[in-house]
Design a protein around this motif. Structure first.
Motif, PDB file in Angstrom:
ATOM      1  N   GLN A   1     -82.753 -11.509   2.646  1.00  0.00           N
ATOM      2  CA  GLN A   1     -82.706 -10.536   1.559  1.00  0.00           C
ATOM      3  C   GLN A   1     -81.555  -9.578   1.841  1.00  0.00           C
ATOM      4  O   GLN A   1     -81.542  -8.917   2.892  1.00  0.00           O
ATOM      5  CB  GLN A   1     -84.026  -9.777   1.467  1.00  0.00           C
ATOM      6  CG  GLN A   1     -84.042  -8.699   0.393  1.00  0.00           C
ATOM      7  CD  GLN A   1     -83.961  -9.260  -1.003  1.00  0.00           C
ATOM      8  OE1 GLN A   1     -84.610 -10.255  -1.319  1.00  0.00           O
ATOM      9  NE2 GLN A   1     -83.143  -8.644  -1.859  1.00  0.00           N
ATOM     10  N   MET A   2     -80.626  -9.503   0.917  1.00  0.00           N
ATOM     11  CA  MET A   2     -79.437  -8.678   1.112  1.00  0.00           C
ATOM     12  C   MET A   2     -79.417  -7.581   0.051  1.00  0.00           C
ATOM     13  O   MET A   2     -79.325  -7.871  -1.144  1.00  0.00           O
ATOM     14  CB  MET A   2     -78.170  -9.540   1.009  1.00  0.00           C
ATOM     15  CG  MET A   2     -78.156 -10.729   1.956  1.00  0.00           C
ATOM     16  SD  MET A   2     -76.605 -11.634   1.958  1.00  0.00           S
ATOM     17  CE  MET A   2     -76.613 -12.290   0.301  1.00  0.00           C
ATOM     18  N   ASN A   3     -79.528  -6.356   0.506  1.00  0.00           N
ATOM     19  CA  ASN A   3     -79.503  -5.195  -0.379  1.00  0.00           C
ATOM     20  C   ASN A   3     -78.272  -4.341  -0.098  1.00  0.00           C
ATOM     21  O   ASN A   3     -77.636  -4.472   0.948  1.00  0.00           O
ATOM     22  CB  ASN A   3     -80.764  -4.354  -0.187  1.00  0.00           C
ATOM     23  CG  ASN A   3     -82.033  -5.106  -0.523  1.00  0.00           C
ATOM     24  OD1 ASN A   3     -82.044  -5.970  -1.401  1.00  0.00           O
ATOM     25  ND2 ASN A   3     -83.111  -4.787   0.179  1.00  0.00           N
ATOM     26  N   SER A   4     -77.963  -3.462  -1.026  1.00  0.00           N
ATOM     27  CA  SER A   4     -76.822  -2.549  -0.874  1.00  0.00           C
ATOM     28  C   SER A   4     -75.567  -3.306  -0.458  1.00  0.00           C
ATOM     29  O   SER A   4     -74.866  -2.925   0.489  1.00  0.00           O
ATOM     30  CB  SER A   4     -77.152  -1.466   0.157  1.00  0.00           C
ATOM     31  OG  SER A   4     -78.305  -0.741  -0.224  1.00  0.00           O
ATOM     32  N   LEU A   5     -75.298  -4.385  -1.153  1.00  0.00           N
ATOM     33  CA  LEU A   5     -74.169  -5.235  -0.789  1.00  0.00           C
ATOM     34  C   LEU A   5     -72.850  -4.508  -0.949  1.00  0.00           C
ATOM     35  O   LEU A   5     -72.677  -3.674  -1.864  1.00  0.00           O
ATOM     36  CB  LEU A   5     -74.184  -6.508  -1.625  1.00  0.00           C
ATOM     37  CG  LEU A   5     -75.206  -7.558  -1.151  1.00  0.00           C
ATOM     38  CD1 LEU A   5     -75.531  -8.543  -2.249  1.00  0.00           C
ATOM     39  CD2 LEU A   5     -74.702  -8.266   0.090  1.00  0.00           C
TER      40      LEU A   5
ATOM     41  N   TYR B   1     -80.059  -8.743  14.322  1.00  0.00           N
ATOM     42  CA  TYR B   1     -79.129  -8.502  13.222  1.00  0.00           C
ATOM     43  C   TYR B   1     -77.773  -8.055  13.745  1.00  0.00           C
ATOM     44  O   TYR B   1     -77.685  -7.343  14.757  1.00  0.00           O
ATOM     45  CB  TYR B   1     -79.650  -7.400  12.298  1.00  0.00           C
ATOM     46  CG  TYR B   1     -80.905  -7.739  11.546  1.00  0.00           C
ATOM     47  CD1 TYR B   1     -82.154  -7.415  12.050  1.00  0.00           C
ATOM     48  CD2 TYR B   1     -80.835  -8.385  10.305  1.00  0.00           C
ATOM     49  CE1 TYR B   1     -83.314  -7.732  11.364  1.00  0.00           C
ATOM     50  CE2 TYR B   1     -81.984  -8.684   9.606  1.00  0.00           C
ATOM     51  CZ  TYR B   1     -83.219  -8.357  10.134  1.00  0.00           C
ATOM     52  OH  TYR B   1     -84.366  -8.663   9.435  1.00  0.00           O
ATOM     53  N   ALA B   2     -76.747  -8.423  13.020  1.00  0.00           N
ATOM     54  CA  ALA B   2     -75.437  -7.839  13.282  1.00  0.00           C
ATOM     55  C   ALA B   2     -75.491  -6.359  12.917  1.00  0.00           C
ATOM     56  O   ALA B   2     -76.181  -5.970  11.962  1.00  0.00           O
ATOM     57  CB  ALA B   2     -74.374  -8.548  12.455  1.00  0.00           C
ATOM     58  N   ASP B   3     -74.766  -5.545  13.658  1.00  0.00           N
ATOM     59  CA  ASP B   3     -74.774  -4.107  13.393  1.00  0.00           C
ATOM     60  C   ASP B   3     -74.361  -3.793  11.957  1.00  0.00           C
ATOM     61  O   ASP B   3     -74.865  -2.851  11.346  1.00  0.00           O
ATOM     62  CB  ASP B   3     -73.831  -3.384  14.369  1.00  0.00           C
ATOM     63  CG  ASP B   3     -74.381  -3.337  15.777  1.00  0.00           C
ATOM     64  OD1 ASP B   3     -73.594  -3.079  16.709  1.00  0.00           O
ATOM     65  OD2 ASP B   3     -75.601  -3.551  15.961  1.00  0.00           O
ATOM     66  N   SER B   4     -73.455  -4.590  11.422  1.00  0.00           N
ATOM     67  CA  SER B   4     -72.906  -4.309  10.096  1.00  0.00           C
ATOM     68  C   SER B   4     -73.922  -4.496   8.967  1.00  0.00           C
ATOM     69  O   SER B   4     -73.691  -4.030   7.851  1.00  0.00           O
ATOM     70  CB  SER B   4     -71.688  -5.202   9.835  1.00  0.00           C
ATOM     71  OG  SER B   4     -72.051  -6.563   9.918  1.00  0.00           O
ATOM     72  N   VAL B   5     -75.026  -5.177   9.247  1.00  0.00           N
ATOM     73  CA  VAL B   5     -76.009  -5.427   8.187  1.00  0.00           C
ATOM     74  C   VAL B   5     -77.353  -4.764   8.453  1.00  0.00           C
ATOM     75  O   VAL B   5     -78.250  -4.833   7.600  1.00  0.00           O
ATOM     76  CB  VAL B   5     -76.209  -6.941   7.953  1.00  0.00           C
ATOM     77  CG1 VAL B   5     -74.880  -7.622   7.706  1.00  0.00           C
ATOM     78  CG2 VAL B   5     -76.955  -7.589   9.104  1.00  0.00           C
TER      79      VAL B   5
ATOM     80  N   THR C   1     -82.533  -8.251   5.436  1.00  0.00           N
ATOM     81  CA  THR C   1     -83.794  -8.582   6.096  1.00  0.00           C
ATOM     82  C   THR C   1     -83.951 -10.094   6.139  1.00  0.00           C
ATOM     83  O   THR C   1     -83.873 -10.759   5.102  1.00  0.00           O
ATOM     84  CB  THR C   1     -84.991  -7.972   5.364  1.00  0.00           C
ATOM     85  OG1 THR C   1     -84.839  -6.557   5.295  1.00  0.00           O
ATOM     86  CG2 THR C   1     -86.286  -8.299   6.102  1.00  0.00           C
ATOM     87  N   ILE C   2     -84.187 -10.621   7.336  1.00  0.00           N
ATOM     88  CA  ILE C   2     -84.426 -12.046   7.493  1.00  0.00           C
ATOM     89  C   ILE C   2     -85.923 -12.282   7.643  1.00  0.00           C
ATOM     90  O   ILE C   2     -86.635 -11.486   8.262  1.00  0.00           O
ATOM     91  CB  ILE C   2     -83.645 -12.612   8.701  1.00  0.00           C
ATOM     92  CG1 ILE C   2     -83.701 -14.135   8.721  1.00  0.00           C
ATOM     93  CG2 ILE C   2     -84.147 -12.027  10.017  1.00  0.00           C
ATOM     94  CD1 ILE C   2     -82.751 -14.775   9.731  1.00  0.00           C
ATOM     95  N   SER C   3     -86.388 -13.358   7.032  1.00  0.00           N
ATOM     96  CA  SER C   3     -87.800 -13.724   7.149  1.00  0.00           C
ATOM     97  C   SER C   3     -87.905 -15.237   7.112  1.00  0.00           C
ATOM     98  O   SER C   3     -86.944 -15.928   6.762  1.00  0.00           O
ATOM     99  CB  SER C   3     -88.625 -13.094   6.028  1.00  0.00           C
ATOM    100  OG  SER C   3     -88.164 -13.525   4.766  1.00  0.00           O
TER     101      SER C   3
ATOM    102  N   GLY D   1     -81.373 -19.009  11.383  1.00  0.00           N
ATOM    103  CA  GLY D   1     -80.593 -17.817  11.130  1.00  0.00           C
ATOM    104  C   GLY D   1     -79.513 -18.019  10.096  1.00  0.00           C
ATOM    105  O   GLY D   1     -79.381 -19.095   9.502  1.00  0.00           O
ATOM    106  N   TRP D   2     -78.769 -16.951   9.898  1.00  0.00           N
ATOM    107  CA  TRP D   2     -77.671 -16.937   8.944  1.00  0.00           C
ATOM    108  C   TRP D   2     -76.403 -16.447   9.634  1.00  0.00           C
ATOM    109  O   TRP D   2     -76.440 -15.470  10.401  1.00  0.00           O
ATOM    110  CB  TRP D   2     -77.992 -16.017   7.763  1.00  0.00           C
ATOM    111  CG  TRP D   2     -79.110 -16.518   6.918  1.00  0.00           C
ATOM    112  CD1 TRP D   2     -80.436 -16.218   7.048  1.00  0.00           C
ATOM    113  CD2 TRP D   2     -79.008 -17.427   5.821  1.00  0.00           C
ATOM    114  NE1 TRP D   2     -81.166 -16.888   6.103  1.00  0.00           N
ATOM    115  CE2 TRP D   2     -80.316 -17.635   5.321  1.00  0.00           C
ATOM    116  CE3 TRP D   2     -77.940 -18.089   5.197  1.00  0.00           C
ATOM    117  CZ2 TRP D   2     -80.575 -18.459   4.236  1.00  0.00           C
ATOM    118  CZ3 TRP D   2     -78.204 -18.907   4.117  1.00  0.00           C
ATOM    119  CH2 TRP D   2     -79.502 -19.089   3.646  1.00  0.00           C
ATOM    120  N   TYR D   3     -75.330 -17.138   9.347  1.00  0.00           N
ATOM    121  CA  TYR D   3     -74.004 -16.751   9.795  1.00  0.00           C
ATOM    122  C   TYR D   3     -73.110 -16.682   8.563  1.00  0.00           C
ATOM    123  O   TYR D   3     -73.443 -17.232   7.518  1.00  0.00           O
ATOM    124  CB  TYR D   3     -73.442 -17.774  10.789  1.00  0.00           C
ATOM    125  CG  TYR D   3     -74.158 -17.798  12.119  1.00  0.00           C
ATOM    126  CD1 TYR D   3     -75.461 -18.278  12.227  1.00  0.00           C
ATOM    127  CD2 TYR D   3     -73.542 -17.335  13.274  1.00  0.00           C
ATOM    128  CE1 TYR D   3     -76.124 -18.290  13.441  1.00  0.00           C
ATOM    129  CE2 TYR D   3     -74.189 -17.349  14.495  1.00  0.00           C
ATOM    130  CZ  TYR D   3     -75.484 -17.823  14.569  1.00  0.00           C
ATOM    131  OH  TYR D   3     -76.132 -17.835  15.781  1.00  0.00           O
TER     132      TYR D   3
END
Length: 115
Positions: A81-85, A59-63, A68-70, A35-37
């Protein structure tokens, strides 16, 4: 010993996208989840997203809806993958690997989102 190496961080404008990658190597007997923190300045380290070896995600609610994690189990890789940053996504992002009774962390990759 297990090593986690993150890549893909950087500077991006609000609304932009980034893709983080994390490669795990070493004596990996079993993986429960990866995972990612993230940790913003002056704040605690918080969960962003996790994926189990079976593919279940959290996922955290904020993201939700933006990140998207894969993973690639065969290669011990995990992606984010982080969109709409947003500027509030600015932080150091850490890769995490959970084995039975153990947790491992990467050194982190910095993500800065400018407004």
């Amino acid at each position: 010993q297990v090593q986690l190496v993150e890549s893909g961080g950087g500077l991006v404008q609000a609304g932009g996208s980034l893709r983080l990658s994390c490669t795990a190597s070493g004596s990996i007997l079993s993986i429960n989840a990866m995972g990612w923190y993230r940790q913003a300045p002056g704040k605690q380290r918080d969960l962003v997203a996790t994926i189990s070896s079976g593919g279940s995600t959290n996922y955290a609610d904020s993201v939700k809806g933006r990140f998207t994690i894969s993973n690639d189990n065969a290669k011990n890789l995990v992606y984010l993958q982080m969109n709409s940053l947003k500027p509030e996504d600015t932080a150091i992002y850490y890769c995490n690997l959970e084995s039975p009774g153990l947790a491992f962390w990467g050194q982190g990759t910095r993500v800065t989102v400018s407004s």
